[in-house]
Design a protein around this motif. Sequence first.
Motif, short mmCIF file in Angstrom:
data_model
loop_
_atom_site.label_atom_id
_atom_site.label_comp_id
_atom_site.label_asym_id
_atom_site.label_seq_id
_atom_site.Cartn_x
_atom_site.Cartn_y
_atom_site.Cartn_z
N PHE A 1 0.86 -1.18 0.00
CA PHE A 1 0.00 0.00 0.00
C PHE A 1 0.90 1.23 0.00
N THR A 2 0.86 1.99 -1.07
CA THR A 2 1.72 3.17 -1.19
C THR A 2 0.96 4.48 -1.03
N GLN A 3 -0.37 4.39 -0.81
CA GLN A 3 -1.18 5.60 -0.80
C GLN A 3 -1.71 5.96 0.59
N GLY A 4 -1.36 5.18 1.60
CA GLY A 4 -1.79 5.51 2.94
C GLY A 4 -2.92 4.63 3.44
N LEU A 5 -3.35 4.92 4.68
CA LEU A 5 -4.33 4.08 5.36
C LEU A 5 -5.72 4.20 4.73
N GLY A 6 -6.13 5.43 4.39
CA GLY A 6 -7.47 5.63 3.84
C GLY A 6 -7.71 4.82 2.58
N PRO A 7 -6.85 4.93 1.56
CA PRO A 7 -7.02 4.10 0.37
C PRO A 7 -6.96 2.60 0.67
#
Length: 288
Positions: free
Chosen positions: A164-170
Motif C-alpha cells: 500500500f503506497t497511498q496511505g491508510l485511507g485508500p
Amino acid sequence: MSAAGVGLSTGEPTAQRHFLTTAATDVPTESSFRAWWRQSLPLAGRQIVVFVRDVPTLMQALLFPALSMLMFKVVLGDAIGSATGQNSAYGTVPLVILVGAMFGSIASATRLNRERATGLLARLYVLPIHRAADLTSRVMSELVRILVTTLILLAAGHLIGFRFTQGLGPAIGLVLVALAYGTAFATLTLALAVSARPGAPIVPYLGLASSLLMFFNSGFSPISAYPGWLQPIVANQPMTPAIETMRALAAGGPLAENLTKVAVWTVVILVISIYPALRGYRKAARDR
C-alpha cells in the motif's frame, strides 16, 4: 404476618406483571426495522457457525485463494510484469480477492439450495420473524467471510510484493471495494439458489460464469492485450473496474471512472437480485 411481609408478598406479583408487560411490549412487530435487525444478527451467527464447522469448505474458502496466489507467483514468476511493465502483484492480488469472494459465495448458495430441500426455509417462514432476516443474515455472514479472506490474501500478497503506497485511507477503501463487490455477487448467487429447484446444478453454471469473468479481466494482463473486439467487454465487465479501482487505491493512478463503474455495478446487481431472492423465499416456503 408483619406489615413488611405483607408489602413484600403483594409487591412481588405487581413487579412481575410489570416486567412481563414491559417485556411483551418491547417485542418489535414482525415487519419493523428493529425486528429485521435484531433477528438478522443471531441468524448471521448461525450461518458463521455452520461455515466454521464445515472444515473442508472453510479451508477452501480461506486458504486455497492464498495458495493459488502464491502458486501464480511461483509458476509465472514476473513474466507478466516483464511483458506489461507493471508489477503483476497489483493485478493478481485484487483478482484473487474477488475470485475468492465469488467462489465462496457459490458454496454458500449451494448450502442455501440444500437447506431449501430440507424444509428449513419453510419452517423459518412460518415463524414470527422478519421476512428478509434470513437473507440478510446470509449476506452478513458472507461479508464476514469476505473480510477475513481479504485480510489473509493481503497478507499473502505482501509476500509477493504487494504494497500500500497511498496511505491508510485508500487501504481501507480497497477492502470496502472488495466487500461491495462480494455483497453484490453473494446476493445474486443467493437469489439464484433460493429460486432454483432443490438439487439444481448451481455450481456448474455459477462456476462457469465466474471462470469467464476470472479469465477475461485486467488482473492478468492489460486491456490493450486483448483483441480489439473484446476490449470493451473486458473493460466494462464487473471484475475489471473493481480490480482497477483496487490497483489505484494500492499503487496510485486514475480512480474516479472505475470507482463509478464499481458503484453502478453494485447497485444494479443488488436491485435485480433482492426482489427475486425474497420471492424465492416465499416460493420455497409455499412449495414445501
